[in-house]
Design a protein around this motif. Structure first.
Motif, mmCIF file in Angstrom:
data_model
loop_
_atom_site.group_PDB
_atom_site.id
_atom_site.type_symbol
_atom_site.label_atom_id
_atom_site.label_comp_id
_atom_site.label_asym_id
_atom_site.label_seq_id
_atom_site.Cartn_x
_atom_site.Cartn_y
_atom_site.Cartn_z
ATOM 1 N N LEU A 17 44.448 29.932 32.222
ATOM 2 C CA LEU A 17 45.002 31.065 31.489
ATOM 3 C C LEU A 17 44.587 31.021 30.025
ATOM 4 C CD1 LEU A 17 48.613 31.252 32.977
ATOM 5 C CD2 LEU A 17 46.718 32.851 33.345
ATOM 6 N N GLY A 18 44.553 29.815 29.461
ATOM 7 C CA GLY A 18 44.133 29.700 28.062
ATOM 8 C C GLY A 18 42.687 30.099 27.872
ATOM 9 N N LEU A 19 41.836 29.670 28.788
ATOM 10 C CA LEU A 19 40.424 30.050 28.696
ATOM 11 C C LEU A 19 40.232 31.531 28.936
ATOM 12 C CD1 LEU A 19 38.739 27.059 30.580
ATOM 13 C CD2 LEU A 19 38.768 27.496 28.119
ATOM 14 N N ALA A 20 41.060 32.115 29.779
ATOM 15 C CA ALA A 20 40.952 33.546 30.037
ATOM 16 C C ALA A 20 41.269 34.349 28.790
ATOM 17 C CB ALA A 20 41.901 33.946 31.176
ATOM 18 N N GLY A 21 42.202 33.812 27.969
ATOM 19 C CA GLY A 21 42.533 34.510 26.736
ATOM 20 C C GLY A 21 41.376 34.548 25.772
ATOM 21 N N CYS A 22 40.472 33.565 25.834
ATOM 22 C CA CYS A 22 39.301 33.522 24.966
ATOM 23 C C CYS A 22 38.073 34.108 25.638
ATOM 24 C CB CYS A 22 38.982 32.078 24.552
ATOM 25 S SG CYS A 22 40.322 31.278 23.656
ATOM 26 N N GLY A 23 38.206 34.486 26.888
ATOM 27 C CA GLY A 23 37.040 34.926 27.638
ATOM 28 C C GLY A 23 36.422 36.201 27.118
ATOM 29 N N GLY A 24 37.220 36.999 26.381
ATOM 30 C CA GLY A 24 36.676 38.260 25.864
ATOM 31 C C GLY A 24 35.506 38.059 24.929
ATOM 32 N N PHE A 25 35.454 36.913 24.236
ATOM 33 C CA PHE A 25 34.383 36.658 23.298
ATOM 34 C C PHE A 25 33.060 36.416 23.991
ATOM 35 C CE2 PHE A 25 38.101 35.606 20.723
ATOM 36 C CZ PHE A 25 37.814 36.321 19.583
ATOM 37 N N ASN A 26 33.093 36.229 25.329
ATOM 38 C CA ASN A 26 31.849 36.022 26.060
ATOM 39 C C ASN A 26 31.211 37.340 26.485
ATOM 40 O OD1 ASN A 26 32.065 33.225 25.935
ATOM 41 N ND2 ASN A 26 33.475 33.193 27.674
ATOM 42 N N GLY A 27 31.933 38.434 26.321
ATOM 43 C CA GLY A 27 31.393 39.727 26.700
ATOM 44 C C GLY A 27 30.419 40.246 25.671
ATOM 45 N N VAL A 28 29.559 41.184 26.083
ATOM 46 C CA VAL A 28 28.554 41.743 25.182
ATOM 47 C C VAL A 28 29.210 42.568 24.090
ATOM 48 C CG1 VAL A 28 26.573 43.273 25.035
ATOM 49 C CG2 VAL A 28 26.820 41.742 27.004
ATOM 50 N N ASP A 29 30.180 43.404 24.448
ATOM 51 C CA ASP A 29 30.802 44.294 23.477
ATOM 52 C C ASP A 29 31.628 43.533 22.445
ATOM 53 O OD1 ASP A 29 29.698 46.439 24.751
ATOM 54 O OD2 ASP A 29 31.438 46.773 26.052
ATOM 55 N N GLU A 30 32.363 42.535 22.902
ATOM 56 C CA GLU A 30 33.271 41.853 22.005
ATOM 57 C C GLU A 30 32.635 40.648 21.322
ATOM 58 O OE1 GLU A 30 36.798 40.940 24.124
ATOM 59 O OE2 GLU A 30 37.296 43.028 24.538
ATOM 60 N N ALA A 31 31.354 40.432 21.527
ATOM 61 C CA ALA A 31 30.659 39.323 20.881
ATOM 62 C C ALA A 31 30.101 39.714 19.515
ATOM 63 C CB ALA A 31 29.528 38.820 21.763
ATOM 64 N N LYS A 154 43.968 48.702 13.416
ATOM 65 C CA LYS A 154 44.288 47.851 14.563
ATOM 66 C C LYS A 154 45.601 47.114 14.329
ATOM 67 C CE LYS A 154 42.706 43.794 17.084
ATOM 68 N NZ LYS A 154 41.681 42.744 17.183
ATOM 69 N N ALA A 155 46.487 47.178 15.293
ATOM 70 C CA ALA A 155 47.753 46.460 15.217
ATOM 71 C C ALA A 155 47.529 45.006 15.623
ATOM 72 C CB ALA A 155 48.795 47.106 16.113
ATOM 73 N N SER A 156 47.960 44.084 14.774
ATOM 74 C CA SER A 156 47.755 42.669 15.066
ATOM 75 C C SER A 156 48.688 42.155 16.152
ATOM 76 C CB SER A 156 47.945 41.831 13.790
ATOM 77 O OG SER A 156 49.238 42.041 13.245
ATOM 78 N N SER A 157 49.802 42.817 16.330
ATOM 79 C CA SER A 157 50.734 42.386 17.372
ATOM 80 C C SER A 157 50.253 42.895 18.732
ATOM 81 C CB SER A 157 52.129 42.935 17.082
ATOM 82 O OG SER A 157 52.125 44.350 17.045
ATOM 83 N N GLY A 158 50.416 42.102 19.721
ATOM 84 C CA GLY A 158 50.033 42.501 21.072
ATOM 85 C C GLY A 158 48.549 42.380 21.350
ATOM 86 N N ASP A 159 47.788 41.709 20.457
ATOM 87 C CA ASP A 159 46.353 41.521 20.686
ATOM 88 C C ASP A 159 46.164 40.229 21.473
ATOM 89 O OD1 ASP A 159 43.636 41.479 20.683
ATOM 90 O OD2 ASP A 159 43.410 41.041 18.547
ATOM 91 N N TYR A 160 46.185 40.332 22.788
ATOM 92 C CA TYR A 160 46.142 39.144 23.617
ATOM 93 C C TYR A 160 44.748 38.525 23.682
ATOM 94 C CZ TYR A 160 50.628 41.081 24.963
ATOM 95 O OH TYR A 160 51.882 41.583 24.921
ATOM 96 N N LYS A 161 43.725 39.279 23.263
ATOM 97 C CA LYS A 161 42.369 38.721 23.248
ATOM 98 C C LYS A 161 42.044 38.057 21.917
ATOM 99 C CE LYS A 161 40.311 41.835 26.638
ATOM 100 N NZ LYS A 161 39.217 42.800 26.893
ATOM 101 N N ASN A 162 42.955 38.181 20.954
ATOM 102 C CA ASN A 162 42.788 37.523 19.655
ATOM 103 C C ASN A 162 41.473 37.919 18.979
ATOM 104 O OD1 ASN A 162 43.654 35.846 17.578
ATOM 105 N ND2 ASN A 162 42.539 34.076 18.377
ATOM 106 N N THR A 163 41.142 39.209 19.006
ATOM 107 C CA THR A 163 39.917 39.692 18.379
ATOM 108 C C THR A 163 40.140 39.927 16.895
ATOM 109 O OG1 THR A 163 40.503 41.962 18.970
ATOM 110 C CG2 THR A 163 39.069 40.758 20.492
#
Length: 230
Positions: A17-31, A154-163
């Motif tokens: 679950l912890g790695l999934a929270g950081c997984g967004g940074f591996n995507g093309v758009d969010e990198a 962008k609202a900082s609260s509720g940002d589960y991807k920590n972008t």
């Protein structure tokens, strides 16, 4: 299932679950979180100009004009590209006076470090009614500018991807654009300065003779090792 196996599975689930929270940074758009992409600095050419008024009958440059030309020469040496152009009026009543002070302009620029081969001369059409058509100095330079800051959408609260927020890095990019000496350096690196041939020959001669090639230093030289702790 014993207690150890349950703890092991629980730890593995938490890790996934912890790695999934950081997984967004591996995507093309969010990198794309490099500030050079999110807040790029635009570098555009511009023209710096200095107008020197030369009334009819003026024998030479005034002291204030000489000081202004000296400052302009310093700016050209720091960030000028291409020739420094001197434009003289043509067709105005003061055209002859403007042409007569060209010698003073050249001398003042030379004193400011701008050699004659860096100058270009051109006339421009002035009104026959303009008794104080200026002598114009100009050169090309580059201007750096970053985007406008203050995007807090962008609202900082509720940002589960920590972008990162959209405003991240904007101030740094604006500061860089304002502080860089010559924005053209952001487009292409400068040419290397010529090698010191005399120093190179000195080092080679010492090397051939088996002597030390290091520069002789004294205790007064900056950067010498401190003897406080010895």
């Amino acid at each position: 299932m014993n207690t150890n196996k349950r703890l092991t599975k629980g730890l593995l689930a938490a890790l996934v679950l912890g790695l999934a929270g950081c997984g967004g940074f591996n995507g093309v758009d969010e990198a794309q979180y490099d500030v050079s992409r999110t807040h790029p600095i635009s570098v555009l050419p511009d023209v710096a100009t200095l107008n020197i008024d030369v009334p009819s009958g003026q024998p030479g440059l005034a002291a204030a004009d000489r000081a202004a030309i000296a400052d302009f020469a310093a700016s050209y040496r720091a960030r000028g590209h291409g020739p420094l152009t001197v434009s003289t009026p043509s067709g105005s009543p003061n055209a002859a006076s403007a042409t007569a002070v060209l010698g003073d302009v050249r001398d003042t620029l030379a004193e400011g470090g701008v050699a004659g081969d860096a100058l270009a001369y051109t006339p421009y059409s002035a009104s026959s009614a303009d008794r104080s058509a200026p002598l114009i100095l100009s050169f090309k330079h580059y201007v750096a500018k970053a985007g406008t800051c203050g995007d807090w959408s962008k609202a900082s609260s509720g940002d589960y991807k920590n972008t990162l927020p959209p405003n991240f890095g904007c101030a740094t990019q604006n500061n860089l654009a304002a502080m860089i000496a010559d924005p053209a350096d952001l487009l292409t690196p400068r040419d290397m300065t010529p090698a010191d041939a005399d120093r190179r020959n000195t080092v080679l001669d010492k090397y051939r003779q088996g002597e030390s090639t290091a520069t002789t230093r004294s205790d007064q030289d900056s950067g010498a090792v401190s003897k406080v702790s010895q």
